[in-house]
Design an enzyme around this catalytic site. Structure first.
Site, PDB file in Angstrom:
ATOM      1  N   ASP A 113      -5.982  -3.514  -2.362  1.00 53.93           N
ATOM      2  CA  ASP A 113      -4.908  -3.251  -1.409  1.00 53.93           C
ATOM      3  C   ASP A 113      -4.250  -4.528  -0.874  1.00 53.93           C
ATOM      4  O   ASP A 113      -4.932  -5.447  -0.408  1.00 53.93           O
ATOM      5  CB  ASP A 113      -5.505  -2.464  -0.237  1.00 53.93           C
ATOM      6  N   SER A 144       0.832  -1.196   0.000  1.00 52.49           N
ATOM      7  CA  SER A 144       0.000   0.000   0.000  1.00 52.49           C
ATOM      8  C   SER A 144       0.876   1.258   0.000  1.00 52.49           C
ATOM      9  O   SER A 144       1.742   1.400  -0.850  1.00 52.49           O
ATOM     10  CB  SER A 144      -0.955  -0.044   1.201  1.00 52.49           C
TER      11      SER A 144
END
Length: 333
Positions: free
Chosen positions: A152, A38
């Site tokens: 993610d 991320s």
């Protein structure tokens, strides 16, 4: 000995990685391989490309209104924001075109939306792989890569220690940005977390009033007339008192739910993701522990406060300063 650095997820908290990296270098620690998830992938890509200082200068120059413009908040399919300008900035100014062209071996991780599998990127063109790693569910739309839809990497691997080892690291330093989200600490820090959720909702409502209309828990009442609204509130109060009286005669609840407006959908989304990420992180780190775990205290930082980069870089540096002797000892032991 080859040293690896695993940079964890954490949205705006990720600017702390910049200060941590620069402080480690000041200690004379040479990082050989990097892995990120991320925002950790975003910062890690710039670091592995030798352009961390440029990223720092840019991030520290951002105001809250500039962040709003960059995020592209709006109602769209798959996510609340696009964030395309942020990823375009990385691609054009702070990142090498391919993994092979980076100055240090680098890997990022995303999640296959339909199989739940961990998807690792460490070769070929960067393309949209960093964007996929950063695609926070509901905030950013899933990213199409090949024949898969990716979200993610924090859903399955928030602090990718294993990727550092896959890149050949003998000694791994990991950075967990969500150490504050633990049950024993939350009771003492409840107000801080509630404030963070409020700031997250303010970020989106500042961007477009329509979000408040669509997502606010009070949107239904706002559509009613003033007379209907007052009547509804009065009836709700009477019904609530009646229910509480019945419940108390059966068994008094140990902790009553706080009265007032329930949290909005944005607060529910962000807080739920924090809980998920914190639990997955603890599980993964227990199964594959790093040699050194760095956990900066970032309780007061909301997930969308990207305009606080300068402050967060300082927090990162201060974190390393506090544990500098421990890091030196473990590296030399």
């Amino acid at each position: 000995m080859k040293i690896g650095l695993a940079l964890g997820a954490g949205a705006a908290r990720g600017w702390t990685h910049i200060g941590i990296i620069q402080a480690l270098e000041k200690l004379g620690i040479k990082i050989d391989v990097v892995a990120g998830c991320s925002i950790g992938a975003y910062v890690g890509a710039a670091y592995a490309s030798g352009k961390l200082e440029g990223l720092k200068e840019w991030s520290c120059s951002l105001s809250d209104w500039q962040v709003l413009a960059l995020m592209g908040v709006g109602l769209r399919r798959g996510g609340i924001a696009s964030g395309q300008k942020v990823f375009d900035k990385l691609a054009t100014e702070f990142c090498a075109p391919s993994y092979e062209e980076m100055e240090k071996p680098f890997a990022s991780v995303a999640t296959d939306l339909y199989t739940g599998r961990e998807v690792v990127f460490n070769s070929g063109e960067i393309g949209n792989t960093i964007q996929a790693s950063c695609a926070i569910p509901a905030l950013f739309a899933p990213v199409a890569h090949g024949d898969r839809w990716l979200v993610d990497g924090a859903v399955v691997n928030p602090v990718p220690v294993n990727l550092c080892r896959q890149l050949g690291a003998d000694f791994v330093i990991a950075v967990n940005l969500n150490a504050d989200f633990r049950p024993l600490r939350l009771e003492k820090l409840r107000l801080d977390h509630e404030e963070n959720q409020r700031k997250t909702e303010d970020f989106f409502t500042k961007s477009q009033n329509v979000l408040k209309q669509w997502f606010s828990p009070d949107s239904k009442e706002e559509k009613e007339t003033k007379e209907e609204s007052e009547a509804a509130k009065q009836n709700e109060g009477i019904a609530s008192e009646a229910i509480e009286a019945i419940e108390e005669t059966i068994s008094p609840p140990p902790n009553k739910v706080p009265k007032g407006s329930p949290p909005g959908i944005l607060s529910v989304m962000s807080s739920s993701l924090e809980i998920l990420q914190a639990r997955v992180t603890r599980s993964r780190l227990a199964g594959d522990p790093p040699d050194i775990l760095i956990e900066p205290q970032l309780t007061d930082v909301g997930i969308m406060e990207f305009h606080r980069a300068e402050e967060l870089c300082i927090k990162g540096e201060e974190t390393i300063t506090r544990i500098a002797e421990q890091i030196k000892y473990q590296l030399l032991a």
